[in-house]
Design a protein around this motif. Sequence first.
Motif, PDB file in Angstrom:
ATOM      1  N   ALA A  27      -2.032 -13.568 -10.262  1.00 32.97           N
ATOM      2  CA  ALA A  27      -0.696 -13.774 -10.820  1.00 32.97           C
ATOM      3  C   ALA A  27       0.365 -13.029 -10.015  1.00 32.97           C
ATOM      4  O   ALA A  27       1.481 -13.500  -9.852  1.00 32.97           O
ATOM      5  N   VAL A  28       0.025 -11.846  -9.514  1.00 35.02           N
ATOM      6  CA  VAL A  28       0.918 -11.054  -8.669  1.00 35.02           C
ATOM      7  C   VAL A  28       0.134 -10.686  -7.421  1.00 35.02           C
ATOM      8  O   VAL A  28      -0.985 -10.191  -7.505  1.00 35.02           O
ATOM      9  N   ILE A  29       0.730 -10.937  -6.270  1.00 33.59           N
ATOM     10  CA  ILE A  29       0.060 -10.722  -4.986  1.00 33.59           C
ATOM     11  C   ILE A  29       0.707  -9.558  -4.247  1.00 33.59           C
ATOM     12  O   ILE A  29       1.931  -9.490  -4.135  1.00 33.59           O
ATOM     13  N   ALA A  30      -0.110  -8.654  -3.728  1.00 32.87           N
ATOM     14  CA  ALA A  30       0.378  -7.539  -2.909  1.00 32.87           C
ATOM     15  C   ALA A  30       0.674  -8.046  -1.494  1.00 32.87           C
ATOM     16  O   ALA A  30       0.261  -9.150  -1.120  1.00 32.87           O
ATOM     17  N   GLN A  31       1.347  -7.241  -0.706  1.00 33.24           N
ATOM     18  CA  GLN A  31       1.715  -7.634   0.657  1.00 33.24           C
ATOM     19  C   GLN A  31       0.515  -7.965   1.527  1.00 33.24           C
ATOM     20  O   GLN A  31       0.609  -8.787   2.419  1.00 33.24           O
ATOM     21  N   ASP A  32      -0.630  -7.333   1.257  1.00 31.58           N
ATOM     22  CA  ASP A  32      -1.819  -7.600   2.072  1.00 31.58           C
ATOM     23  C   ASP A  32      -2.585  -8.840   1.605  1.00 31.58           C
ATOM     24  O   ASP A  32      -3.652  -9.148   2.117  1.00 31.58           O
ATOM     25  N   GLY A  33      -2.037  -9.565   0.616  1.00 30.00           N
ATOM     26  CA  GLY A  33      -2.666 -10.778   0.118  1.00 30.00           C
ATOM     27  C   GLY A  33      -3.650 -10.555  -1.009  1.00 30.00           C
ATOM     28  O   GLY A  33      -4.166 -11.508  -1.582  1.00 30.00           O
ATOM     29  N   TRP A  66      -2.401  10.539 -10.590  1.00 26.76           N
ATOM     30  CA  TRP A  66      -1.629   9.989  -9.471  1.00 26.76           C
ATOM     31  C   TRP A  66      -0.149  10.318  -9.666  1.00 26.76           C
ATOM     32  O   TRP A  66       0.595   9.579 -10.294  1.00 26.76           O
ATOM     33  N   PRO A  67       0.305  11.460  -9.100  1.00 21.73           N
ATOM     34  CA  PRO A  67       1.736  11.790  -9.179  1.00 21.73           C
ATOM     35  C   PRO A  67       2.560  10.723  -8.455  1.00 21.73           C
ATOM     36  O   PRO A  67       2.196  10.286  -7.367  1.00 21.73           O
ATOM     37  N   LEU A  68       3.643  10.329  -9.070  1.00 12.73           N
ATOM     38  CA  LEU A  68       4.513   9.319  -8.452  1.00 12.73           C
ATOM     39  C   LEU A  68       5.220   9.908  -7.245  1.00 12.73           C
ATOM     40  O   LEU A  68       5.546  11.094  -7.218  1.00 12.73           O
ATOM     41  N   PRO A  69       5.478   9.090  -6.230  1.00  9.89           N
ATOM     42  CA  PRO A  69       6.225   9.554  -5.054  1.00  9.89           C
ATOM     43  C   PRO A  69       7.668   9.919  -5.416  1.00  9.89           C
ATOM     44  O   PRO A  69       8.197   9.456  -6.429  1.00  9.89           O
ATOM     45  N   ALA A  70       8.282  10.716  -4.582  1.00  9.03           N
ATOM     46  CA  ALA A  70       9.672  11.115  -4.787  1.00  9.03           C
ATOM     47  C   ALA A  70      10.590   9.911  -4.627  1.00  9.03           C
ATOM     48  O   ALA A  70      10.309   8.990  -3.870  1.00  9.03           O
ATOM     49  N   GLY A  71      11.671   9.953  -5.349  1.00  7.65           N
ATOM     50  CA  GLY A  71      12.673   8.894  -5.293  1.00  7.65           C
ATOM     51  C   GLY A  71      13.218   8.648  -6.679  1.00  7.65           C
ATOM     52  O   GLY A  71      12.527   8.849  -7.672  1.00  7.65           O
ATOM     53  N   ALA A  83      -2.368  -0.869  -9.219  1.00  7.01           N
ATOM     54  CA  ALA A  83      -3.498   0.008  -9.559  1.00  7.01           C
ATOM     55  C   ALA A  83      -4.710  -0.475  -8.771  1.00  7.01           C
ATOM     56  O   ALA A  83      -5.623  -1.089  -9.299  1.00  7.01           O
ATOM     57  N   SER A  84      -4.694  -0.204  -7.460  1.00  7.42           N
ATOM     58  CA  SER A  84      -5.700  -0.745  -6.540  1.00  7.42           C
ATOM     59  C   SER A  84      -6.769   0.259  -6.142  1.00  7.42           C
ATOM     60  O   SER A  84      -7.781  -0.117  -5.571  1.00  7.42           O
ATOM     61  N   GLY A  85      -6.505   1.546  -6.366  1.00  4.18           N
ATOM     62  CA  GLY A  85      -7.419   2.583  -5.902  1.00  4.18           C
ATOM     63  C   GLY A  85      -7.183   2.971  -4.452  1.00  4.18           C
ATOM     64  O   GLY A  85      -7.910   3.790  -3.901  1.00  4.18           O
ATOM     65  N   GLU A  86      -6.139   2.421  -3.806  1.00  2.00           N
ATOM     66  CA  GLU A  86      -5.895   2.644  -2.371  1.00  2.00           C
ATOM     67  C   GLU A  86      -4.999   3.845  -2.068  1.00  2.00           C
ATOM     68  O   GLU A  86      -4.877   4.235  -0.908  1.00  2.00           O
ATOM     69  N   ASP A  87      -4.324   4.414  -3.053  1.00  2.00           N
ATOM     70  CA  ASP A  87      -3.477   5.594  -2.887  1.00  2.00           C
ATOM     71  C   ASP A  87      -2.458   5.436  -1.763  1.00  2.00           C
ATOM     72  O   ASP A  87      -2.474   6.162  -0.781  1.00  2.00           O
ATOM     73  N   GLN A  88      -1.550   4.485  -1.920  1.00  2.00           N
ATOM     74  CA  GLN A  88      -0.490   4.237  -0.935  1.00  2.00           C
ATOM     75  C   GLN A  88       0.861   4.547  -1.553  1.00  2.00           C
ATOM     76  O   GLN A  88       1.134   4.173  -2.681  1.00  2.00           O
ATOM     77  N   VAL A  91       7.309   4.526   1.674  1.00  2.00           N
ATOM     78  CA  VAL A  91       8.729   4.666   1.400  1.00  2.00           C
ATOM     79  C   VAL A  91       9.354   3.285   1.583  1.00  2.00           C
ATOM     80  O   VAL A  91       9.200   2.663   2.625  1.00  2.00           O
ATOM     81  N   GLY A  92      10.007   2.804   0.553  1.00  2.00           N
ATOM     82  CA  GLY A  92      10.632   1.492   0.619  1.00  2.00           C
ATOM     83  C   GLY A  92       9.644   0.344   0.543  1.00  2.00           C
ATOM     84  O   GLY A  92      10.025  -0.810   0.702  1.00  2.00           O
ATOM     85  N   GLY A  93       8.364   0.625   0.319  1.00  2.00           N
ATOM     86  CA  GLY A  93       7.344  -0.421   0.253  1.00  2.00           C
ATOM     87  C   GLY A  93       6.552  -0.357  -1.029  1.00  2.00           C
ATOM     88  O   GLY A  93       7.000   0.184  -2.037  1.00  2.00           O
ATOM     89  N   GLU A  94       5.362  -0.900  -0.958  1.00  2.00           N
ATOM     90  CA  GLU A  94       4.497  -0.935  -2.133  1.00  2.00           C
ATOM     91  C   GLU A  94       3.881   0.418  -2.425  1.00  2.00           C
ATOM     92  O   GLU A  94       3.619   1.194  -1.515  1.00  2.00           O
ATOM     93  N   TRP A  95       3.632   0.640  -3.706  1.00  2.00           N
ATOM     94  CA  TRP A  95       2.900   1.815  -4.148  1.00  2.00           C
ATOM     95  C   TRP A  95       1.593   1.352  -4.765  1.00  2.00           C
ATOM     96  O   TRP A  95       1.559   0.382  -5.520  1.00  2.00           O
ATOM     97  N   HIS A  96       0.508   2.039  -4.427  1.00  2.00           N
ATOM     98  CA  HIS A  96      -0.822   1.748  -4.956  1.00  2.00           C
ATOM     99  C   HIS A  96      -1.421   3.053  -5.465  1.00  2.00           C
ATOM    100  O   HIS A  96      -1.526   4.018  -4.699  1.00  2.00           O
ATOM    101  N   THR A  97      -1.833   3.091  -6.721  1.00  2.00           N
ATOM    102  CA  THR A  97      -2.437   4.298  -7.288  1.00  2.00           C
ATOM    103  C   THR A  97      -3.796   4.577  -6.656  1.00  2.00           C
ATOM    104  O   THR A  97      -4.366   3.715  -5.988  1.00  2.00           O
TER     105      THR A  97
END
Length: 185
Positions: A27-33, A66-71, A83-88, A91-97
Amino acid sequence: LLVVCSLTLPALGELRITEFMASNGGAVIAQDGSSPDWIELHNASDSPVELADYALTNSMDDLVKWPLPAGALAPGAYRLVFASGEDQREVGGEWHTNFKLSKETGYLALVRLADASVVSEYAYEDQLEDVSFGVAQTGSVEVVPMLEEASPGKWLVPTREIANWQAREFNDASWQSATTGFGYE
């Protein structure tokens, strides 16, 4: 059947989890597909909220998982977190827990770091694929067009699945050119 066992809503104006999907089948696709599960955060206040003051977790035993990034999240704004488990934390892009959500019985919470208090949480039962769950929201919504009227675009009626057509680097040179609006019947 979607059942909430526990739901804690924050005080008015506080950051909160307004929606999540614990069984994203596409239903929702991340940038990496990929199609990881996701969490929607919302700042319903009239002031920006510093996201680094909060953490997300899927465990009652580890509230600062998973502390949220600054901003800052602007007043009325939303932020999607996968919530991918990838920890990304681009800045200005996707966040993954650094954790995933469970399709079966699970837990999800937003925690204020200053006092380790849970400000928004869900203890949920089995989730259906591609069905999100969250709190009802009221109010008016300002519709902001993504494209101006008569903007140039490209279209194709596919006869087969087209891989990565949503990726920024996708080559659409063989597609038909037209101006908006687009539709289907």
